[in-house]
Structure formats: structure tokens, C-alpha cells
Design a protein around this motif. Structure first.
Motif: not given
Length: 431
Positions: A95-107
């Protein structure tokens, strides 16, 4: 008859069987996952001068943005390491891998310093959960005699991808697209790797995990008992030193090269790429060497070489060749030190059910103070006294680290196996 100490006997514990091909599959996935962590975290580094211009940021803002991610990363690691020990690393890292990948795009959607801090802090929470669990997953897939090699392979990827290829790619992509789109490009690979990790990774029993520790202890323990093992508080100090160096370099060295040394953007990107290539080489070869000659000798050598390399960098002026080579050596040694600290030195020193807890504590406290407060302090120094004074912080951190390395206990299986041989030889002389 000679009775061997428990730690020595543990060093000779047999490796456990894994499904055919499991080691390379798991190490590959965890390496790629941590490589994405490196990309997501450090893709902002070569963009710093552009973000300064477009979002009206100053040096202190850059330090705070970098520090916010590190503090969130640290707080997350402190708690999720223990969750990984209690519920299994697989249930945390996917789940952490999924989360940080999506959040990184939001930068890429940030419109100012406030939103950029919020997004980067959220990304830090997810990456802080992934990192300790992924390191333990890599060690679980590895026989003890290859702990240094395989954790080194894993740590090679954030250096190679995040610090090596990203500065070159970003400075080239800026010629054809705006910076928000660059952030959005990084989300999809993480989703794919998370799905593959969910399919491939297995969760070991405590008895299987105990093979990877010199304590050979599969029993239950309270989280705070991790600090009873001397290497853990010492590793926390080491991690603070290494991250002070790495994060200050990432936060301020691009601006030091462009603003103080007056180098153009393409030369800045070229010099910064040495961080990744050097880090990848150092993380790959030096921890593997520690499997053969011991953790402490490699760490001491690496700290001394890094100090000399940073000294050379700061004395090089605008000589791009010297800047490139000295930064490459410094980051190679630092990534080797970081790899050995969060991997073998910590995880091999504690019981099986404290391995992720110990790694999480080391990463967490190191991130909060070394990765979080150090760049904020460096940014304050740069803003008020000049950036040329702030970039000397790695020298102070490395100088202090030597005394701490000397106090560490050796954990390399090959060095521990030498103890019974010496004891037997000594015993035979007395008979």
C-alpha cells in the motif's frame, strides 16, 4: 569442550530454502521500488532553480521543503517499522508503494511553497512506511552471506535513478515540457511494481527471519527493547550524519553551483548526475566488500574517503571535472555507509521480531534530525551568511561519524565465523 557464544553460533546458522528464483525476483522488485523512491524524492533537486523562479522561493524555502519530506518520512518510519514486524512487511510496503507513487505526481499541481510542502510531506509519510519494510524484505530473500550485496543492489537504484539519471533527464525534459508534467510522469511505474510485489513476495515466519540476525532470537519483544542492542543507538547517530550530508547536498548544492560558482544549468545537471552514478557504484561494491572483510572496516574507510572528497569539492572552484569526480566519490561512500547502517548493521544486530522496528527507528530518527532539521539549518545559514558557508556541513558530520563507527559491534557473518575457529585453535593449543 568449548562452548561457543550464542552470537557466534548464530553466525553459523544454516540458510533457509526459498522458492526457485525467489531471491532475484524479490530483490529486483524491492530495488525498483526503492529506485522509484529515489526518483520521487530527488527529482525535485535539479528543478530547484526553476521552482525558485516560478514559485518565488528563497534558499530557506528550499531547505524547508526538503526538510518537510524528511521529517514526515522519519515520523512514518518510527511507527510503521513496528507495524511491519507485527503484521508482516508485505502488508505495509505494497500500500505504501501505491500511495507515494500517486502523491509524487501531485507535486506537479503545487502553486506555492505551502502546497508544495504539504504534498512533499504526504509523500514522505508513504515513503517512510515503504523503506524499512522493503529493506527487511530484501534481507529476508537473501542468505546471510549476501546481505551486504543484495541490500547494496537495492540501495544502488535510488542513487542511480534518483540522483544519476534524473538530473540529466529532467534538464533535458525541461526543454520540451513544463515542470508540472515531469512530476506527473513518475506515478504509473509505482502502481505496476506494487501489483507485482503483491503477487511475488512471501511473508516469513519469525523462526525463518531469525536466521538473518546474530541474536538468533525468534521470540516476542517490546518495541523499545530495540535500544538495548548497542548498534541501534549508534546506527541512529550514523544515519543522522549520512542524511545531513546527502540531504544538504540535494537541497543546496544545485544553487551553490548555479548561484555561487556561476555554472550554467546543463553543467549543473552534469555535475549532479555524479551523485547518482557514484552512489550506485558505492552502494553496489562497498557493502558487498563488507560481506568479505566486515562491516566496520568498510564503514571507516568510506567515512574517511567521503570527508576527503567533500574537502576537494569545496576547494575545486568552477573546475567541472574535479567537481564531478569528487562529488561522485563522496556520494559513493555515503550511499555505502547508509546501506550498511540501515541494513546489515541494524537488522543483523536485533531479534527477528525487531528487525523492521530497528531499521525504522534508525531511518526515522535519522530522517527527522539529519534529513529534516539539517537542511532547514543549512538553508538559514545560506540565506543569512552565504551559501558557501552552509555547504561545509557535510565535513562536520563526517568528522564526528568516525568516533561512532569505531564503537559499533561487528555483525558480518564471515567475521563472526572466524571467532569459533580462533577459539578452537586456541583451545587445541592448551590441550
Amino acid at each position: 569442550m568449548i562452548t561457543l557464544p550464542p552470537k557466534v553460533a548464530a553466525a553459523a546458522a544454516p540458510d533457509i530454502d526459498r522458492p526457485k528464483g525467489y531471491e532475484w525476483k524479490a530483490v529486483t522488485l524491492m530495488s525498483l521500488g526503492l529506485g522509484l523512491v529515489g526518483i520521487d524524492r530527488f527529482i525535485i533537486v535539479p528543478l530547484m532553480p526553476v521552482l525558485q523562479r516560478d514559485l518565488n522561493l528563497d534558499y530557506q524555502d528550499l531547505g524547508i521543503i526538503t526538510g518537510a519530506l524528511a521529517i514526515a518520512w522519519g515520523l512514518s518510519s518510527l511507527f510503521t517499522g513496528n507495524l511491519s514486524d507485527r503484521f508482516g512487511f508485505k502488508r505495509v510496503l505494497v500500500p505504501a508503494l501505491l500511495a507515494f507513487s500517486v502523491i509524487a505526481g501531485l507535486s506537479g499541481l503545487a502553486t506555492g511553497v505551502g502546497t508544495l510542502i504539504i504534498v512533499r510531506a504526504a509523500m514522505g509519510l508513504a515513503e517512510g512506511a515503504f523503506t524499512p519494510a522493503s529493506i527487511i524484505a530484501t534481507m529476508d530473500a537473501s542468505p546471510p552471506k549476501r546481505h551486504g550485496l543484495n541490500v547494496g543492489i537495492q540501495q544502488t537504484m535510488p542513487a542511480l535513478l534518483g540522483l544519476g539519471l534524473a538530473p540529466i533527464a529532467v534538464t533535458q525534459l525541461l526543454k520540451v515540457m513544463d515542470w508540472p508534467w515531469i512530476f506527473l510522469l513518475v506515478a504509473l511505474p509505482g502502481v505496476i511494481i506494487a501489483l507485482l510485489a503483491h503477487k511475488v513476495l512471501r511473508q516469513p515466519t519469525a523462526e525463518e527471519s531469525a536466521v538473518h540476525s546474530v541474536t538468533h532470537d525468534a521470540g516476542d519483544h517490546r518495541w523499545y527493547e530495540v535500544f538495548k542492542y548497542r548498534n541501534v543507538p549508534l546506527a541512529v547517530l550514523c544515519q543522522l550524519f549520512w542524511l545531513t550530508c546527502i540531504i544538504v547536498v540535494a537541497a543546496l548544492f544545485p544553487s551553490y553551483l548555479v548561484d555561487y560558482l556561476k555554472l550554467p544549468m546543463d553543467q549543473m545537471g552534469f555535475i549532479l548526475s555524479s551523485m547518482g552514478f557514484g552512489g550506485a557504484i558505492g552502494a553496489l561494491f562497498l557493502p558487498a566488500l563488507s560481506d568479505r572483510i566486515g562491516r566496520k572496516p568498510v564503514m571507516l574507510l568510506s567515512a574517511l574517503l567521503a570527508f576527503a572528497a567533500f574537502w576537494t569539492f569545496l576547494e575545486a572552484g568552477a573546475n567541472t571535472t574535479v567537481l564531478f569526480l569528487s562529488l561522485m566519490v563522496a556520494m559513493g561512500c555515503l550511499y555505502a555507509l547508509l546501506t550498511l547502517t540501515v541494513g546489515p548493521i541494524t537488522a543483523e544486530s536485533v531479534p527477528a521480531k525487531l528487525m523492521a522496528t530497528g531499521t525504522g527507528m534508525v531511518i526515522g530518527i535519522g530522517e527527522i534530525f539529519g534529513g529534516g532539521l539539517a537542511p532547514a539549518l543549512a538553508g538559514y545559514i545560506a540565506k543569512n551568511f552565504g551559501i558557501e558557508h552552509a555547504v561545509t556541513m557535510p565535513l562536520w558530520a563526517l568528522g564526528a561519524s568516525v568516533a561512532v563507527i569505531i564503537l559499533l559491534k561487528e555483525t558480518a557473518p564471515i567475521r563472526l565465523r572466524a571467532a569459533p575457529a580462533a577459539a578452537l585453535a586456541q583451545g587445541g593449543n592448551h590441550d
